[in-house]
Design a protein around this motif. Structure first.
Motif, short mmCIF file in Angstrom:
data_model
loop_
_atom_site.label_atom_id
_atom_site.label_comp_id
_atom_site.label_asym_id
_atom_site.label_seq_id
_atom_site.Cartn_x
_atom_site.Cartn_y
_atom_site.Cartn_z
N GLU A 123 0.64 35.09 44.68
CA GLU A 123 -0.61 34.37 44.76
C GLU A 123 -0.44 33.08 45.55
OE1 GLU A 123 -1.30 33.75 40.66
OE2 GLU A 123 -1.77 35.84 40.20
N TYR A 165 -6.64 29.64 42.33
CA TYR A 165 -5.70 30.63 42.85
C TYR A 165 -6.42 31.61 43.77
CZ TYR A 165 -2.28 28.98 39.48
OH TYR A 165 -1.39 28.20 38.78
N VAL A 218 -5.80 35.41 45.04
CA VAL A 218 -5.02 36.63 44.79
C VAL A 218 -5.25 37.53 46.00
CG1 VAL A 218 -4.54 38.50 43.17
CG2 VAL A 218 -5.40 36.31 42.33
N LYS A 262 -5.62 41.49 45.75
CA LYS A 262 -6.81 41.94 45.04
C LYS A 262 -8.09 41.46 45.71
CE LYS A 262 -4.41 43.82 41.70
NZ LYS A 262 -4.37 45.27 41.48
N PHE A 267 -9.61 38.32 45.81
CA PHE A 267 -10.53 37.38 45.18
C PHE A 267 -9.84 36.04 44.94
CE2 PHE A 267 -8.74 39.71 41.47
CZ PHE A 267 -8.20 38.65 40.77
N HIS A 284 -10.02 32.55 42.12
CA HIS A 284 -10.46 32.20 40.77
C HIS A 284 -9.95 30.82 40.41
CE1 HIS A 284 -11.94 32.89 36.71
NE2 HIS A 284 -10.85 32.29 36.28
N HIS A 321 -15.32 32.03 40.83
CA HIS A 321 -14.66 33.31 41.07
C HIS A 321 -15.44 34.06 42.14
CE1 HIS A 321 -12.48 37.04 39.98
NE2 HIS A 321 -13.62 37.62 40.32
N SER A 360 -16.04 37.87 34.15
CA SER A 360 -15.38 37.38 35.37
C SER A 360 -13.93 36.97 35.08
CB SER A 360 -16.15 36.20 35.96
OG SER A 360 -16.18 35.10 35.08
N ARG A 364 -11.82 40.12 34.51
CA ARG A 364 -11.47 40.79 35.77
C ARG A 364 -10.24 40.16 36.40
NH1 ARG A 364 -15.78 40.41 39.89
NH2 ARG A 364 -14.57 41.97 41.00
N VAL A 365 -10.17 38.83 36.35
CA VAL A 365 -9.03 38.13 36.93
C VAL A 365 -7.75 38.50 36.18
CG1 VAL A 365 -8.00 35.87 37.31
CG2 VAL A 365 -10.42 36.22 37.77
N ASN A 366 -7.85 38.59 34.85
CA ASN A 366 -6.65 38.74 34.04
C ASN A 366 -6.25 40.19 33.80
OD1 ASN A 366 -6.33 35.89 33.52
ND2 ASN A 366 -8.09 36.04 32.16
#
Length: 600
Positions: free
Chosen positions: A19, A35, A37, A40, A42, A44, A51, A231, A234-236
């Motif tokens: 990241e 961050y 990513v 992926k 995106f 966040h 996000h 949201s 989704r990140v985690n």
């Protein structure tokens, strides 16, 4: 241009493993919580919840609507974009304005919570165990008793009708000025998939009804399509999958979601006071192949679990299902975490029941199935449920699972003597009774998993068969599920990579035990290299596992569980010793193509 390159034009990013991190451009912070990513696609912020993808970043950072952001990115890439019609641009502008009004309302409520007027709200949240960091992270707010506070704050910037359209003001049927929709409530902002505020939930203090109130639906908000906390989940979810976590967790309320996130269960979400819909289920399956539904232990919670089960049945697909946790009566995730801690809650999640088992138990109920007519009625009901499954492969597996359950029900007594039945004297042992022995058929199940570990091509070929098994040993069943998840998320692994992945996800000791059992009891199988012979051996072992569950030893184990007397121990140990002497033999397995022996 990559997302990191795009964001890097406005944010000084530092690479952190896979990241990129830096200071969030959307709120003031001193410690980096923003961050990107890259793999992926995106970004966040764990501080303010921002996000989104490349389009969302341009929209936020340059204050553009969706189409304008597309045009800006297309210009950077040198791509022509079709021009909007006036109607499309008007709709995009309206959505932008609604989002801006909702974002302004979220800030207003948040500021109110931290003002002297928000003391009641802060005290309530503190009494529920929330600290200031958590309140700010989830952007919690307060709506006071002033009927026009929000209207006065926002109308200088936004038209009054727009605030009505956004569900922030309410127009009385008796006429008069619109008034604030939320009053004297703790406010929970509700975000869309990208984390943008699209609605609010309000929790009343005192005896005001309803206790929880959601924003009315509007062009950006439809309750049946939104999950609270989505949201962040989704990140985690990717990190949870890599760490071997529980995947998505579905609970019933805002406070449960917040409590679970605080305790480290960062993929928790909740519907907004409605039953789970098909859209909700589609969102959950994007997060994890087998989300865990964690409902309160009261009658309402159990009804909600069954509604979700029946809603999901027609939608089941290979590798995609649900698991269920029914909490003790009177408990919810928030109270359990405060009472017992995260480790105890993790154990509860690990014991979640598969949808198929939940369906069977729900239909079986507490009523005795002790006549042919009652057994026929049970068979009719469970197979009718299986018939609702659209996917033919999954439907076939459910029919086989349920028929196996019916077969076992016909052979083994279900119930111990009733309350008024004969009371047996307690068993008498010379000294302490010996510990419970290993479950019957464990060796066959270990050999079956050992075959998968040594020959991973079997996992993809026999995915549905593997999914249909329900091993009684928790550690073997968790390993079975982990192997299936890896096949979905990272297909094509060879034996070495499969062992490495499982070891990194906490299964090293179980894998070692399985490999040792395979070596001790069927070592010749690990030496087989011909794929066709491996497949034939797999067929043989799976038959032995299925038949082993119906064996005489299994019946003795049931008797031992019901009545641990010296006599039942002696019978069980005698049968176990006989099975141990039989074991696995290389002669039992097909030496060449086409010869498949029946199990003993």
């Amino acid at each position: 241009m990559s997302l990191a390159d795009l964001v890097g034009k406005r944010v000084r990013l530092t690479r952190k493993g896979r990241e990129h991190g830096g200071l969030c451009p959307f709120h003031n912070e001193k410690t980096p919580s923003f961050y990107v990513v890259e793999d992926k696609g995106f970004f966040h912020c764990f501080g303010c919840g921002a996000h989104g993808d490349a389009i969302g970043f341009v929209m936020r950072s340059e204050n553009l609507d969706f189409i304008e952001a597309i045009e800006r990115l297309a210009g950077v890439a040198g791509i022509a974009v079709p021009q909007q019609t006036p109607q499309e641009r008007e709709k995009a502008q309206r959505q932008k304005t609604l989002l801006e009004a909702l974002a302004a309302a979220a800030k207003f409520y948040e500021d109110q919570l931290w003002s002297p007027a928000g003391a009641r709200g802060r005290d309530y949240l503190a009494s529920r165990g929330l600290d200031e960091e958590t309140m700010r992270c989830f952007r919690l707010g307060w709506a006071g008793d002033d009927r026009a506070a929000l209207r006065r704050a926002l109308t200088p910037e936004f038209p009054q009708q727009l605030l009505v359209d956004a569900g922030l003001l309410h127009v009385s049927d008796r006429g008069g000025e619109p008034y604030d929709f939320f009053r004297e409530r703790v406010i929970f902002p509700i975000g869309d998939r990208a984390g943008r505020v699209i609605a609010f939930g309000g929790r009343a203090l005192g005896d005001v009804q309803p206790k929880y109130l959601n924003s009315p639906e509007h062009p950006l908000f439809e309750k049946g399509r939104v999950l609270y906390g989505l949201s962040a989940a989704r990140v985690n979810s990717a990190r949870e999958a890599e760490a071997g976590g529980a995947g998505a967790i579905v609970t019933e309320g805002y406070m449960d979601v917040i409590a679970l996130h605080r305790a480290g269960f960062s993929t928790a979400v909740a519907p907004l006071g409605t039953a789970l819909t098909e859209t909700h289920l589609a969102e959950l399956w994007r997060l994890a192949p087998e989300p865990v539904l964690c409902f309160d232990g009261d009658a309402a919670g159990q009804r909600a679990a069954l509604r979700a089960l029946h809603r999901a049945l027609p939608l089941l697909k290979p590798g995609h299902s649900l698991r269920f946790v029914i909490l003790p009566t009177g408990e919810d995730p928030d109270s359990l975490l405060r009472l017992s801690g995260p480790a105890a809650f993790a154990d509860i999640l690990a014991a979640a029941r598969p949808l198929a088992e939940m369906l069977w138990q729900a239909e079986l109920g507490a009523k005795a199935v002790d006549t042919p007519e009652r057994r026929a009625d049970l068979e009719r009901r469970v197979l009718a449920h299986a018939g609702q499954i659209a996917d033919r492969v999954v439907q076939s597996e459910y029919r086989r699972f349920l028929r196996d359950k019916l077969f076992a029900l016909g052979r083994l007594p279900r119930r111990s003597p009733g309350r008024n039945g004969p009371r047996l004297p307690p068993p008498v042992f010379q000294g302490a009774p010996p510990p419970l022995p290993a479950s019957p058929g464990r060796r066959q199940r270990e050999v079956l998993i050992g075959l998968l570990l040594d020959h991973p091509f079997l996992i993809t070929e026999a995915h549905e068969d593997i999914a249909a098994f329900d091993f009684p040993e928790p550690e073997l069943d968790r390993l079975r599920r982990a192997i299936l998840e890896l096949d979905v998320l990272t297909p094509g692994l060879d034996a070495e990579a499969l062992h490495l992945h499982l070891g990194q996800n906490g299964f090293a000791s179980t894998v070692d035990a399985v490999v040792s059992a395979l070596t001790d009891h069927a070592g010749f199988l690990s030496r087989v290299s011909d794929a066709e012979t491996v497949r034939l051996s797999w067929v043989h072992v799976t038959r032995m596992v299925r038949e082993g569950d119906r064996s005489e030893l299994a019946g003795a184990a049931e008797a031992l569980a019901r009545d641990p007397s010296p006599e039942t121990w002696e019978r069980f140990l005698a049968l176990q010793g006989r099975e141990a002497q039989e074991g696995f033999s290389e002669d039992e397995f097909p030496p060449s193509r086409g010869e498949v022996l029946s199990p003993r």
